[in-house]
Write a protein that holds these residues in place. Sequence first.
Motif, PDB file in Angstrom:
ATOM      1  N   ILE B  18      69.106 -23.334  45.092  1.00  0.00           N
ATOM      2  CA  ILE B  18      68.442 -22.052  45.328  1.00  0.00           C
ATOM      3  C   ILE B  18      69.347 -21.143  46.157  1.00  0.00           C
ATOM      4  N   GLY B  19      70.011 -21.728  47.151  1.00  0.00           N
ATOM      5  CA  GLY B  19      70.942 -20.949  47.973  1.00  0.00           C
ATOM      6  C   GLY B  19      71.999 -20.296  47.108  1.00  0.00           C
ATOM      7  N   ALA B  20      72.562 -21.088  46.181  1.00  0.00           N
ATOM      8  CA  ALA B  20      73.587 -20.545  45.286  1.00  0.00           C
ATOM      9  C   ALA B  20      73.008 -19.441  44.411  1.00  0.00           C
ATOM     10  N   ALA B  21      71.800 -19.673  43.898  1.00  0.00           N
ATOM     11  CA  ALA B  21      71.149 -18.661  43.054  1.00  0.00           C
ATOM     12  C   ALA B  21      70.955 -17.358  43.820  1.00  0.00           C
ATOM     13  N   LEU B  22      70.560 -17.483  45.087  1.00  0.00           N
ATOM     14  CA  LEU B  22      70.355 -16.284  45.905  1.00  0.00           C
ATOM     15  C   LEU B  22      71.649 -15.505  46.067  1.00  0.00           C
ATOM     16  N   LEU B  23      72.751 -16.230  46.278  1.00  0.00           N
ATOM     17  CA  LEU B  23      74.046 -15.549  46.436  1.00  0.00           C
ATOM     18  C   LEU B  23      74.433 -14.866  45.124  1.00  0.00           C
ATOM     19  N   LEU B  24      74.129 -15.536  44.013  1.00  0.00           N
ATOM     20  CA  LEU B  24      74.436 -14.951  42.707  1.00  0.00           C
ATOM     21  C   LEU B  24      73.660 -13.650  42.509  1.00  0.00           C
ATOM     22  N   PHE B  25      72.359 -13.707  42.801  1.00  0.00           N
ATOM     23  CA  PHE B  25      71.543 -12.503  42.620  1.00  0.00           C
ATOM     24  C   PHE B  25      71.995 -11.379  43.555  1.00  0.00           C
ATOM     25  N   THR B  26      72.503 -11.753  44.722  1.00  0.00           N
ATOM     26  CA  THR B  26      73.028 -10.719  45.620  1.00  0.00           C
ATOM     27  C   THR B  26      74.200 -10.011  44.959  1.00  0.00           C
ATOM     28  N   ALA B  27      75.078 -10.794  44.346  1.00  0.00           N
ATOM     29  CA  ALA B  27      76.221 -10.205  43.638  1.00  0.00           C
ATOM     30  C   ALA B  27      75.736  -9.305  42.509  1.00  0.00           C
ATOM     31  N   ILE B  28      74.710  -9.757  41.779  1.00  0.00           N
ATOM     32  CA  ILE B  28      74.172  -8.971  40.664  1.00  0.00           C
ATOM     33  C   ILE B  28      73.627  -7.645  41.170  1.00  0.00           C
ATOM     34  N   THR B  29      72.919  -7.706  42.287  1.00  0.00           N
ATOM     35  CA  THR B  29      72.294  -6.475  42.762  1.00  0.00           C
ATOM     36  C   THR B  29      73.346  -5.472  43.236  1.00  0.00           C
ATOM     37  N   VAL B  30      74.441  -5.969  43.824  1.00  0.00           N
ATOM     38  CA  VAL B  30      75.515  -5.057  44.239  1.00  0.00           C
ATOM     39  C   VAL B  30      76.203  -4.490  43.008  1.00  0.00           C
ATOM     40  N   ALA B  31      76.415  -5.336  42.005  1.00  0.00           N
ATOM     41  CA  ALA B  31      77.058  -4.883  40.765  1.00  0.00           C
ATOM     42  C   ALA B  31      76.202  -3.854  40.057  1.00  0.00           C
ATOM     43  N   ALA B  32      74.884  -4.114  40.023  1.00  0.00           N
ATOM     44  CA  ALA B  32      73.970  -3.173  39.352  1.00  0.00           C
ATOM     45  C   ALA B  32      74.065  -1.811  39.998  1.00  0.00           C
ATOM     46  N   ASN B  33      74.332  -1.815  41.299  1.00  0.00           N
ATOM     47  CA  ASN B  33      74.414  -0.559  42.018  1.00  0.00           C
ATOM     48  C   ASN B  33      75.631   0.254  41.593  1.00  0.00           C
ATOM     49  N   LEU B  34      76.680  -0.471  41.146  1.00  0.00           N
ATOM     50  CA  LEU B  34      77.904   0.225  40.766  1.00  0.00           C
ATOM     51  C   LEU B  34      77.719   0.977  39.447  1.00  0.00           C
ATOM     52  N   ILE B  35      76.798   0.482  38.601  1.00  0.00           N
ATOM     53  CA  ILE B  35      76.439   1.230  37.396  1.00  0.00           C
ATOM     54  C   ILE B  35      75.474   2.320  37.845  1.00  0.00           C
ATOM     55  N   HIS B  36      75.828   3.552  37.624  1.00  0.00           N
ATOM     56  CA  HIS B  36      74.966   4.611  38.164  1.00  0.00           C
ATOM     57  C   HIS B  36      73.779   4.878  37.262  1.00  0.00           C
TER      58      HIS B  36
END
Lengths: 194, 118, 592
Positions: B18-36
């Motif tokens: 779960i810890g790893a999944a949380l870190l992954l989703f954090t990366a996804i959310t930052v990446a999603a932010n880069l798409i305007h």
Amino acid sequence: MNIPYTVETRPDTGLANGKLGIWLFLASEVMLFGALFSTYIILRTGAAEWPHGELSVLLGAINTVILISSSVTMVMAWASLKMNEWSKHRLYLILTFVLAGVFLVNKYFEYSEHLALGEGPWASTFLAIYFTLTGLHGLHIVGGMVVMAYFIGPGAKMAKTSPEQFTNRIEYTGLYWHFVDLVWIFLFPVLYLL
Amino acid sequence: MQSDPAEVKKTVRKYFMIGAALLLFTAITVAANLIHLAVPLAITVALIIATIKGSMVAAVFMHLNHEKKWIYASLMLTIVFFIVLLFVPLLTISDTFGTHISAPGAPAHGESGQERKD
Amino acid sequence: MEHVAVPGKPTGEHAHEHAHAHEELGFLWKYVFSQDHKVIGIQYAITGLLFLFFGFTLMMIMRWQLAYPGRPIPLIGGLLGAARASQGIMLPEFYNQLGAMHGTIMVFLGVVPLAVGGFGNFVTPLQIGAPDMAFPKLNMMSYWMYFIGGVVMLASFLMPGGAAQSGWTSYPPLAVISDGQTWWLVGMIFLITSSLLGALNFIVTIVQLRAKGLSWMRLPFFVWAQLVTSFLLLLAFPPLEAAGVLQLMDRLAGTSFFMPSGLVVSGRPLTVSGGGNPILWQHLFWFLAHPEVYVLILPGMGIVSEVIANNTRKPLWGYRAMVYSLIFLGFMSFIVWAHHMFMTGMGTTMSAFFQTTTMIISIPSIVILTALLLSLWGASIRFTTPMLFALAFLPMFGIGGLTGLPLGLAPSDIHLHDTYYVIGHFHYVVAPGTIFALFAGIYYWFPKATGRKLNDVLGRIHFWGSLVCINLIFAPMFIQGLAGMNRRLYDGGQQYTHLQGLPMRLHIWIGMAAWTLALFQLPFIFNFFWSIWRGQPVDRNPWQATTLEWSAPSPPGHGNFLTEPVVYRGPYEYSVPGAVKDFTPQFEPERA
């Protein structure tokens, strides 16, 4: 005088007193942060334009990683007790404390940078809600650190005298800590990304 | 609630996953932010990801996936009031969305103020 | 008064000997920082009563200005100082301080601490058969946080600029730019924290520490009332705590959470970022303050229910309906708050929403009141002193509740909002409503706390005098409000032509009634202290009541019960057909 169900669970509710107590406390915290999120929504919808890019996404993301990791170490601190691994418990609890400290150090750098540029809470409603939300969250981190320090230090005696009660208390500390992490999971995108 | 050490060992692996999944989703959310994305869509995506992350923390780390009735009931009640607190005040001022909140009779935002005689 | 003396001759029992061993505690730990719920309950009760008296005194001073605007205040006018009353004549700023602090003190430092902190703490563990509250240390901390909050509030009168002057409602922008509010906000933060910790303690205690056999539908209605009240406190207070922090930041850090752009004060534009919303404060404030009014009434309803069941020698009519109504009421109380905000410019849809929920919430109140009234039917009523107060509660709460209806409907609220009508309405519910219920509780449970009864003759004088005076104070306010007299006018409306004649003259009658009401509290104050040492000693169940607290010694020792209590039946088994006595206590085993 002995208060029943302090350690053992009451049969019909399945709960020990502290477990119900900490969840009720967290329920009140949901309402506390809820009020601040409501404030954010009202202030943002009441603004003709809302700032973007004023905060460091990198620092925010790093802090998110730190807090998530500390949640893992916190739950492991409890799990180690359950598996009777005392030294692992100590390691994980101390690690959680240290990670919390690093989070606060990062926040210190963030705050100083903004304040040096005159970007304080008085400067705009965005900065006002940013400082207040992260500030209150930060105070909660400090509170958590105080409790952890107690269980690393003088409170650890109870692990010998009343091991089950000690384990329960570590669990309750963990619940509080995960809640603090949970709030940040929402704070980060709301303040830093959106 | 696991009180048996062997059970707990199984869950330890789960915690790290779960810890790893949380870190992954954090990366996804930052990446999603880069798409305007458009603002409403960006908000929706960010909140959905945050909710997924939050649910994992709540269900696994906070053991909510096998808690007792009193805890569930108190939390359900809290969530209802939380939603009320978040959205109902907004509905009472929804006609002012996107406009700058000013005192009545005040000059428009950005212009220099005129003195008001009371 | 932080310490408690519980002398008074206990009954034949040795109240302090019991099976459990405990170390002898020093005076400080036994009476000042006690973790015993009974000591803490008495601490809350006495502190609460002192604050009630102080808040009442503030109003008595205000009443002079309202009855005789611009005339120097007798006796104390010269002592108040030039900043408050120049040449003995009250200044508007001081009038506003008195008003804001009267409300704050009565609600947050008087009624709730007495009703929840006092009665809740003392009675609840006893009624559920518990040795103490679930978290005794937390209980002790809750009291001391309340005490500190109270001291901060009192100290604010002596700060430069004086105490809070923007009403107990503290609306920005006025509250942000006015003196006195900072200490008020700090005090509120202490009080809110105290309430939150207390609420959590109550809920865990009631859920977890009920005695064997005490199922939910066998709980005394008083305990149900405290449970629902605690949920209200737990979930409704945090938004106000947050809002208090935000307003403190507006005052101290120059933020603009509640400060709109373009504000001009005394001809000069305010140098703040602007962009804030004053309505945001109102939402956060009333989100708490509406459930707060149910916090004010529910413990009172609980007390009245106990006293009525006991003095009618019959079970309460419709116990189940009352319990379900209580739960429904608690839930609804969270979704009616904006009926305090009909005048803020919300659209008709939201206004209709809040009018609807407000009308719906009157239903459970009416069910509870009706059930209590029906409980009197066919009863052999014992007109004991507690029963007099409990009986008076019923029509008084009825008037209070009914007069709320035009306020809950927007079209009539437009005319009545912020007038004396509102003051009349809410005082009827709280003063001859809740406060009478609290008096009933004091007369009823005094014997349990001290082993002695309060004197009945003094009690009757207290009752009749208070009942008459209190009605003379608040009934005329409906007339004043309908005539268009605004609230919070420092000269009572003297400057308005439409208020000349009867509306202004009523201020004089109200003032006289208020000062007379104060006189009628003297028999009670004397009775309270005199009876602690010289009251008639009684046995452990002087009212022949059925609930668990009456099985403990009077006063109960540390740990409360000499043997672990077991419950065999419901809470109000009075006049059971075929029974020898006209009451069958919950704790009495079945006959073989």
